[in-house]
Design a protein around this motif. Structure first.
Motif, PDB file in Angstrom:
ATOM      1  N   SER A   3      11.187  10.641   4.561  1.00 41.52           N
ATOM      2  CA  SER A   3      10.374   9.983   5.598  1.00 41.52           C
ATOM      3  C   SER A   3       9.708   8.727   5.063  1.00 41.52           C
ATOM      4  N   TYR A   4       9.119   8.847   3.881  1.00 40.63           N
ATOM      5  CA  TYR A   4       8.394   7.715   3.316  1.00 40.63           C
ATOM      6  C   TYR A   4       9.342   6.597   2.887  1.00 40.63           C
ATOM      7  N   LEU A   5      10.463   6.975   2.269  1.00 41.94           N
ATOM      8  CA  LEU A   5      11.425   5.947   1.863  1.00 41.94           C
ATOM      9  C   LEU A   5      11.911   5.174   3.081  1.00 41.94           C
ATOM     10  N   LEU A  48      16.196   0.578  -3.804  1.00 41.19           N
ATOM     11  CA  LEU A  48      15.269  -0.180  -4.646  1.00 41.19           C
ATOM     12  C   LEU A  48      13.944   0.568  -4.832  1.00 41.19           C
ATOM     13  N   LEU A  49      13.430   1.096  -3.719  1.00 41.75           N
ATOM     14  CA  LEU A  49      12.148   1.806  -3.795  1.00 41.75           C
ATOM     15  C   LEU A  49      12.262   3.054  -4.663  1.00 41.75           C
ATOM     16  N   PRO A 108       4.589   6.444   8.005  1.00 45.56           N
ATOM     17  CA  PRO A 108       5.436   7.637   8.017  1.00 45.56           C
ATOM     18  C   PRO A 108       4.982   8.667   9.043  1.00 45.56           C
ATOM     19  N   GLU A 109       3.672   8.767   9.267  1.00 42.36           N
ATOM     20  CA  GLU A 109       3.185   9.743  10.242  1.00 42.36           C
ATOM     21  C   GLU A 109       3.283   9.186  11.653  1.00 42.36           C
ATOM     22  N   MET A 110       2.973   7.907  11.809  1.00 44.51           N
ATOM     23  CA  MET A 110       3.011   7.318  13.141  1.00 44.51           C
ATOM     24  C   MET A 110       4.446   7.198  13.651  1.00 44.51           C
ATOM     25  N   ALA A 129       0.838  -1.205   0.000  1.00 46.49           N
ATOM     26  CA  ALA A 129       0.000   0.000   0.000  1.00 46.49           C
ATOM     27  C   ALA A 129       0.873   1.254   0.000  1.00 46.49           C
ATOM     28  N   GLY A 130       1.906   1.234   0.839  1.00 50.64           N
ATOM     29  CA  GLY A 130       2.782   2.396   0.951  1.00 50.64           C
ATOM     30  C   GLY A 130       3.521   2.680  -0.337  1.00 50.64           C
ATOM     31  N   THR A 131       3.993   1.633  -0.990  1.00 49.67           N
ATOM     32  CA  THR A 131       4.746   1.831  -2.228  1.00 49.67           C
ATOM     33  C   THR A 131       3.837   2.360  -3.329  1.00 49.67           C
TER      34      THR A 131
END
Lengths: 521, 49
Positions: A344-346, A396-397, A254-256, A130-132
């Protein structure tokens, strides 16, 4: 390109400082908890700054702006709901306090504590997917902003995206969460100044201003531009969904990760309610810019080509109305917003893949006990190997994101904003059962968690597949393809029902694992 | 609600939300600055060692 050299200098100084911060931060990384949650040492105001920055990326500005461009002021309702929900969460500690108390670094870690390693593996895989998917839009939208704002030729979108990704990957690899926190703080200030000046120049511009914008919206879109109930993109189903997701959405990794990085549950709660005060502004300001860009592109004097492109119209308008110096400041702020969200997301998704997918598989193969070690590992990879693999996954991401941006951006179902919530719901729907019900209902068990994750994630994935091949969808299911509101709302309900029914039917064969919250602050 | 009522509502909410946003950011930036300085000092110390 119509930027002045002073504007470019401001941007270069910011980017240079960011890289220096990443190099400096490398020396303070001693273990995986330093890398992923900054050693759990964030104080209240720093944690607020970094959390607001994560939730206010360039992609956020872009998708909110596109929403304002397409739907006028109607989406303002989203910001209002988010603020009310965040303040309630901060005041009550709903989910936040209990999650922080369990000392987890990623949400799927809770699954191993509360359910089993298998649930953690499935939950981590769904969260990572989902995140990717959710993040796939980020680099390309960021690049579109830079290209539109600077007036570069549109053919530069892909090269600019790759350059930006390389910078982000570099300093994320260097300093992990420590460098993320530092750049977030810089973004927090820069982007706010940019927001203030950008809005000011829109309001005082002779061809824009509040009256001109509202008149243009009313003339071209009618009531749909102001009434979220009558607007078919929203309506009651979406509003009920968004109220639900505003409470559940806080478990977005990322937020938590910010509340989980704080000193204790009390600070985590405080962080939430203070940042909640900014939620409505973070949504409404870029939405207003989008509405202004709509009015701008529908002026009789407009000669550009973005009258129907909400993603490119906003940067083009800002690039043309802002004076020298202010344009550089806003662009630096947007660069900062691009970087701080990406890093943050990576880091968050790489951390999830390594800690909740790779490491549990290794632990299962070795038959390690389901216990947390003193160095925050769980019997799979060592702390050093987790950092190593997290860095590999960051690369990779980033490569995957670049590929998606280049080849998939024009095939999105609905707007970028809806894509975010649709992909996020693949994970959120399961967390209604596994986290929300799991943390507060003593009968929640392993089987219920499997049911919640699978049933919750199926709806949004199904929608994504069906929307790519609508001609193959039977007539009675067309309403699920035409608008995602019904699908995402049904998924939340399925996630909750999966947990309740699955747990109740298997209480004897799978007794629930209790978690002790008696000494929680 | 009719269009003009919605417009008035959003006008009020937009300016109130903006004010709340800028005030919160100003307070947080002021109070958080010390934390950032402490973090950078710690990093520089770690680098010297």
């Amino acid at each position: 390109m119509h930027l002045h050299w002073i504007d470019l200098l401001i941007v270069l100084v910011y980017v240079g400082s960011t890289i220096a911060a990443g190099v400096l931060a490398r020396s303070s990384i001693k273990g995986i908890s330093d890398f992923l949650v900054a050693g759990r040492a964030l104080k209240t105001h720093m944690a607020v700054a970094t959390m607001v920055s994560t939730g206010l990326g360039l992609v956020t500005v872009m998708y909110f702006a596109q929403e304002g461009f397409v739907n006028g002021f109607s989406p303002f309702i989203v910001g209002v709901i988010a603020t009310v929900a965040h303040i309630i969460i901060g005041k009550t500690g709903f989910l936040v306090s209990r999650l922080r108390h369990t000392q987890v670094m990623t949400v799927p870690e809770l699954y191993e504590i509360k359910y089993s390693r298998g649930v953690r593996l499935l939950g981590g895989s769904i969260l990572g997917l989902a995140g990717t998917l959710n993040m796939c839009l980020f680099p390309i939208l960021g690049s579109k902003f830079v290209v539109g704002f600077t007036g570069m030729d549109p053919s530069w979108v892909n090269p600019v995206m790759i350059i930006l990704l390389i910078i982000v990957v570099f300093y994320t690899l260097m300093g992990g969460m420590v460098s993320v926190v530092l750049t977030d703080f810089a973004q927090f200030i820069l982007l706010t100044v940019g927001f203030l000046l950008g809005t000011y120049f829109i309001l005082v511009h002779p061809d824009l201003g509040w009256e001109t914008i509202t008149t243009s919206l009313e003339h071209h879109k009618g009531a749909d531009a102001f009434d979220p109930i009558s607007n078919a993109s929203y309506g009651w189903i979406f509003i009920v969904y968004f109220i639900s997701i505003s409470f559940v959405g806080i478990v977005w990794q990322p937020e938590m990760s910010r509340p989980l990085s704080t000193e204790n549950s009390e600070v985590a709660r405080k962080v939430f309610w203070i940042q909640g005060l900014t939620s409505v502004g973070r949504a409404l300001i870029p939405m207003f810019w989008g509405a202004a860009a709509f009015a701008w592109t529908h002026l009789p004097s407009y000669t550009g080509t973005y009258a129907s492109d909400g993603q490119s119209a906003v940067p083009e308008m800002l690039g043309q109305i802002l004076p020298v110096g202010v344009a550089g400041l806003l662009l630096a702020g947007m660069f900062a917003a691009f970087m701080s969200t990406h890093d943050s997301y990576l880091l968050a998704w790489s951390g999830v893949f390594v800690r909740d997918v790779v490491s549990p598989i290794k632990a299962m193969m070795e038959g390690a006990p389901e216990e947390r070690n003193a160095d925050d590992t769980w019997g799979g990879l060592s702390s050093e190997r987790e950092i190593y693999w997290t860095r590999i996954f960051v690369i990779l991401l980033a490569t995957l994101l670049a590929g998606f941006g280049m080849f998939f951006i024009d095939r999105l179902p609905e707007t970028a904003f809806k894509w975010m919530y649709l992909t996020g719901t693949i994970y959120f729907a399961g967390t209604v059962g596994t986290v929300v019900i799991g943390l507060y209902w003593s009968k929640a068990n392993r089987i219920g968690a499997y049911c919640a994750l699978i049933l919750g994630g199926t709806g949004p994935i199904n929608f994504l597949i069906m929307s790519m091949v609508p001609e193959l969808v039977p007539d009675f299911m067309q309403s699920f393809v035409e608008n995602s509101n019904l699908t995402i709302m049904a998924s939340l309900i399925m996630g909750a029902l999966g947990m309740v029914v699955g747990s109740l039917l298997t209480q004897k064969s799978n007794p629930p694992r209790p978690i002790d919250f008696s000494d929680m602050k | 609600m009719d269009i003009s009522s919605w417009q008035s509502t959003w006008y009020f909410i937009f300016f109130f939300a903006s004010l709340m946003f800028y005030c919160t950011v100003a307070v947080v930036a002021f109070k958080g600055f010390g934390d950032v300085v402490a973090m950078i000092s710690k990093m520089l110390e770690g680098r010297r060692q």
